[in-house]
Design a protein around this motif. Structure first.
Motif, PDB file in Angstrom:
ATOM      1  N   SER A 187       0.859  -1.049   0.022  1.00 42.03           N
ATOM      2  CA  SER A 187       0.017  -0.008  -0.077  1.00 42.03           C
ATOM      3  C   SER A 187       1.030   1.199   0.024  1.00 42.03           C
ATOM      4  N   SER A 220       4.577  11.698   1.330  1.00 41.24           N
ATOM      5  CA  SER A 220       4.425  10.500   2.203  1.00 41.24           C
ATOM      6  C   SER A 220       5.396   9.299   2.534  1.00 41.24           C
ATOM      7  N   TRP A 227      -4.898  -1.140   2.266  1.00 37.78           N
ATOM      8  CA  TRP A 227      -4.741  -0.232   3.319  1.00 37.78           C
ATOM      9  C   TRP A 227      -5.114   1.115   2.749  1.00 37.78           C
ATOM     10  N   ILE A 228      -5.154   1.170   1.227  1.00 35.24           N
ATOM     11  CA  ILE A 228      -5.362   2.386   0.589  1.00 35.24           C
ATOM     12  C   ILE A 228      -6.105   1.947  -0.552  1.00 35.24           C
ATOM     13  N   ILE A 273      -5.775  11.495   1.149  1.00 33.31           N
ATOM     14  CA  ILE A 273      -5.426  10.145   0.908  1.00 33.31           C
ATOM     15  C   ILE A 273      -6.762   9.443   1.187  1.00 33.31           C
ATOM     16  N   ASP A 274      -7.107   8.432   0.425  1.00 33.92           N
ATOM     17  CA  ASP A 274      -8.143   7.644   0.711  1.00 33.92           C
ATOM     18  C   ASP A 274      -7.846   6.347   1.550  1.00 33.92           C
ATOM     19  N   TRP A 275      -7.586   6.516   2.487  1.00 38.53           N
ATOM     20  CA  TRP A 275      -7.271   5.273   3.630  1.00 38.53           C
ATOM     21  C   TRP A 275      -8.347   4.205   3.635  1.00 38.53           C
ATOM     22  N   ASP A 317      -9.806   0.694   6.031  1.00 35.54           N
ATOM     23  CA  ASP A 317      -9.653   0.124   7.301  1.00 35.54           C
ATOM     24  C   ASP A 317      -9.985  -1.605   6.986  1.00 35.54           C
ATOM     25  N   HIS A 360      -2.348   1.325  12.165  1.00 39.36           N
ATOM     26  CA  HIS A 360      -2.642   1.750  10.700  1.00 39.36           C
ATOM     27  C   HIS A 360      -1.538   2.688  10.169  1.00 39.36           C
ATOM     28  N   LYS A 417      -1.590   4.905   8.187  1.00 36.28           N
ATOM     29  CA  LYS A 417      -1.802   6.450   8.092  1.00 36.28           C
ATOM     30  C   LYS A 417      -1.319   7.291   9.335  1.00 36.28           C
TER      31      LYS A 417
END
Length: 727
Positions: A219, A255, A343-344, A369-371, A373, A506, A508
């Motif tokens: 990810s 990142s 994860w993303i 960012i489109d994380w 779960d 996580h 993120k």
């Protein structure tokens, strides 16, 4: 208080109830054959009112021979401690040393001798890793690391790149002889593989830590490639070193850059800062300097060592990274690991949403960012008919692994105590209670000396001094060496902590704190390069400069803050400046004041104006005049002295630099760029007034960018002085 002896003629006042004729100063009769009494005597008579300092062994009727057994036990205990300490140290690099290390770690080693005389040592590291070490003529020839994760994830290349790292750990460092080479670095990498294997063992649930870590890598790599493409789109066409510039921009501003087996670190590393990222070696291949269009096509290419020139020059391009690992932790207290590549999302970005707290992205009009779960990872059910207790909760279905993610700081990072606590609270972790009075100066600049936070009084200011030789350009455009006398002042006591490990659940959470980590990584690296006691000096080609650099000193002193104006350090000694070079000016004084408290560290630098001529010491002038046989030489010296005394002193240059998140530098107070007074409102609204203000603003930003590019306070100070002198 020692009990008086019977020979002390001090009157004793006894209570009325005490009727014994024996003085109280004489201890009662004891049976010294009792082991308990002997133990109390060896411990100083605690609880019995006996002071061993006031009563020697001879006064008790005991001789050294009578205590021989206790001495033998003490010697045996010390010898056992020494042997235990030696056992913890790995041996030297050799076939016998590797076999001994594996036996100590409980590993099975299979030795096989090849027809050509090469000896193969096969190290079986659990069920997922095997390492073959090939020894020829007593020297390590090669290392081959094989892992199950390479077969499950093609293209990962964990084994080949890990083999290079293990071979490097068995090879001497530059300047090291083979006789001094130990297995310490190899043992560290071996321990990391062993920990991963033990956590993935069936008795711990059978969850593969390799799968969990490399799922996070998948990810993070997807996010890195997306941000690299965005960085390439901003660069102009035919930009040289476009790929390296885009990667380093993502590494230091976005990142981070995930890598497998980066440098000398085995495992997954998320690199978040690089010193002097703008300095790229010219030894790269032509393919790496291709046009931007070709760089876009090669962005997904496999990572090769040639794509990372900073690995070969760690002194200039030092990298700060987070090593992602796993550690044992109860799942009832902390969120456990999850095995997932999702994860993303595939779209990577999404529109910012106020409900999710993306206020900063909304204000800056940038996507977030489109994380995702991922679902929890449960342990497999225990097979029926096993030895497990049916009433045991650990054998119940739906169990979570007692393992969590942890990010190891490489190298450890010093941050203010308030930032340390804020990061822990942001990640939902319990703040450690072992709060100590440690400072940035003691932790980052002088780790081997007493910390100023433990000794410094409240009305004093710690000062760190160092001398350094800097390569500068003179007025003729030629290179020359110039000595700087650097002083660092910390007016306010600000306690700090060293961050070594940070648990998370996580990825993120790690990405969100990178901007803060970069603030203090840049500040630490900038000051360590100038004031660290063990930092290497620049190359000095001439013998005179080499002699001057050899006498470089770095001391830590304390000065009081009675006034706002900090006094400079004393004048250098005559031996190092005046007597060795009679006509040589003293070192250029550069004063730095550090404010380390959040939200932004501030560095305030003060150095002499280039038009201010430093007067030569009087004793050096007199000695030069007396030794000079030429009238013209004496006249020139007197003329220089008169011009120096008559020239009005110029105020020193002073610049304040604020280090914002992501290590963005902003110039605060300064007297370098002459800012004109604000124009009238009528002119302000016109186009000409706006252009003038923008030009001045660009000049101020250029001063901050110069420090970001060079990453050296001395070089940057000389650049500022040269620009002011030319204006």
């Amino acid at each position: 208080m020692a009990t008086p002896t019977p020979f002390t003629k001090t009157p004793q006042k006894h209570p009325q109830a005490f009727s014994s004729p024996i003085p109280r100063s004489v201890p009662p009769m004891m049976n010294f054959d009792s082991p308990s009494v002997m133990t109390l005597l060896q411990e100083g008579g605690i609880g019995m009112g006996i002071s061993m300092s006031g009563m020697g062994m001879s006064s008790l009727g005991l001789s050294a021979s009578a205590m021989g057994r206790a001495d033998e036990d003490e010697r045996r205990r010390r010898l056992e401690n020494i042997i235990a300490t030696l056992k913890t140290k790995p041996g030297r690099v050799s076939e016998e040393g590797i076999i001994g290390l594996c036996k100590k770690e409980g590993l099975d080693v299979e030795r096989e001798e090849m027809p050509d005389g090469t000896i193969s040592l096969a190290l079986v590291i659990g069920s997922e890793v095997m390492c073959d070490v090939f020894v020829r003529n007593g020297e390590i020839e090669s290392v081959k690391l094989e892992t199950a994760i390479d077969r499950e994830r093609p293209g990962l290349d964990f084994g080949p790149t890990g083999s290079k790292i293990l071979l490097q750990s068995l090879s001497p460092l530059p300047g090291m002889t083979k006789i001094n080479l130990t297995l310490e670095r190899f043992s560290h990498n071996l321990d990391k593989l062993l920990r991963m294997d033990k956590l993935s063992a069936p008795e711990n649930g059978g969850v593969s830590c390799y799968q969990a870590i490399f799922g996070v890598y998948t990810s993070l790599k997807k996010l890195f490639e997306h941000e690299k493409k965005m960085a390439l789109a901003v660069l102009e066409a035919h930009t040289p070193y476009a790929s390296q510039k885009a990667e380093r921009e993502v590494l230091c501003k976005k990142s981070g850059r995930p890598r497998i087996n980066a440098g000398t670190c085995l495992g997954l590393s998320l690199e978040y800062w690089m010193d002097r990222r703008h300095l790229i070696p010219r030894t790269l291949s032509k393919q790496s300097t291709s046009a931007k269009g070709k760089e876009k096509m090669n962005v997904d290419s496999s990572s090769d060592g040639d794509n990372y020139p900073e690995d070969g020059d760690p002194s200039n391009n030092k990298i700060y990274a987070l090593t992602i690992e796993c550690e044992s932790s109860p799942s009832s207290m902390y969120s456990p690991i999850r095995i997932s590549d999702a994860w993303i999302s595939d779209s990577i970005e999404k529109a910012p949403d106020v409900a999710t707290g993306d206020i900063d992205n909304i204000l800056s009009n940038t996507p977030s960012i489109d994380w995702l779960d991922p679902p929890p990872t449960y342990l497999p059910s225990v097979a029926a008919g096993g030895d497990h207790d049916a009433m045991s909760l650990d054998a119940a279905p739906g169990r979570l692994p007692n393992i969590r993610f942890v990010a190891q700081f490489n190298p450890p990072l010093v941050v203010p105590l308030t930032v340390f606590i804020n990061i822990y609270q942001t990640l939902g972790l319990e703040v450690p209670q072992d709060i100590r009075a440690t400072t940035f100066t003691g932790l980052a600049l002088r780790p081997g000396e007493p910390d100023p936070g433990l000794e410094m009084a409240g009305d004093s200011t710690p000062e760190v001094r160092s001398e350094k030789t800097v390569l500068v350009l003179n007025s003729d455009g030629n290179e020359e060496q110039r000595t700087h006398a650097n002083s660092l002042y910390v007016p306010k006591t600000e306690f700090s902590r060293t961050m070594e490990a940070l648990p998370f659940h996580h990825p993120k959470q790690i990405i969100q704190i990178l901007p803060t980590l970069r603030q203090y990584a840049f500040t630490t690296s900038l000051l360590q390069h100038t004031f660290h006691s063990t930092s290497p000096s620049p190359p000095t080609p001439s013998p005179a400069v080499q002699k001057s650099a050899a006498t470089t000193t770095a001391t830590t002193t304390t000065t009081t803050t009675g006034t706002l104006q900090l006094t400079p350090p004393p004048t250098p000694s005559r031996t190092t400046t005046a007597e060795a070079h009679p006509l040589r000016a003293p070192p250029l004084q550069l004063d730095t004041t550090l404010s380390y408290s959040p939200p932004t560290p501030r560095l305030t630098l003060s150095f002499p104006h280039p038009s201010t001529t430093s007067p030569l010491p009087l004793f050096s002038l007199s000695s030069s005049l007396s030794s000079s046989s030429s009238t013209s030489s004496a006249a020139s010296l007197l003329s220089a002295l008169m011009s120096t005394s008559l020239s009005p002193p110029r105020p020193p240059l002073r610049i304040s630099i604020d280090v914002h998140p992501n290590a963005d530098l902003v110039v605060g107070d300064q007297n370098v760029v002459d800012l004109a007074p604000p124009p009238p409102p009528a002119v302000m609204s016109g186009e000409l007034g706006g252009l003038e203000l923008r030009a001045e603003d660009e000049r101020v930003k250029r001063v901050a960018r110069a420090l970001d590019v060079c990453g050296d306070l001395g070089v940057w100070g000389e650049w500022v002085r040269r620009g002011v002198g030319a204006s």
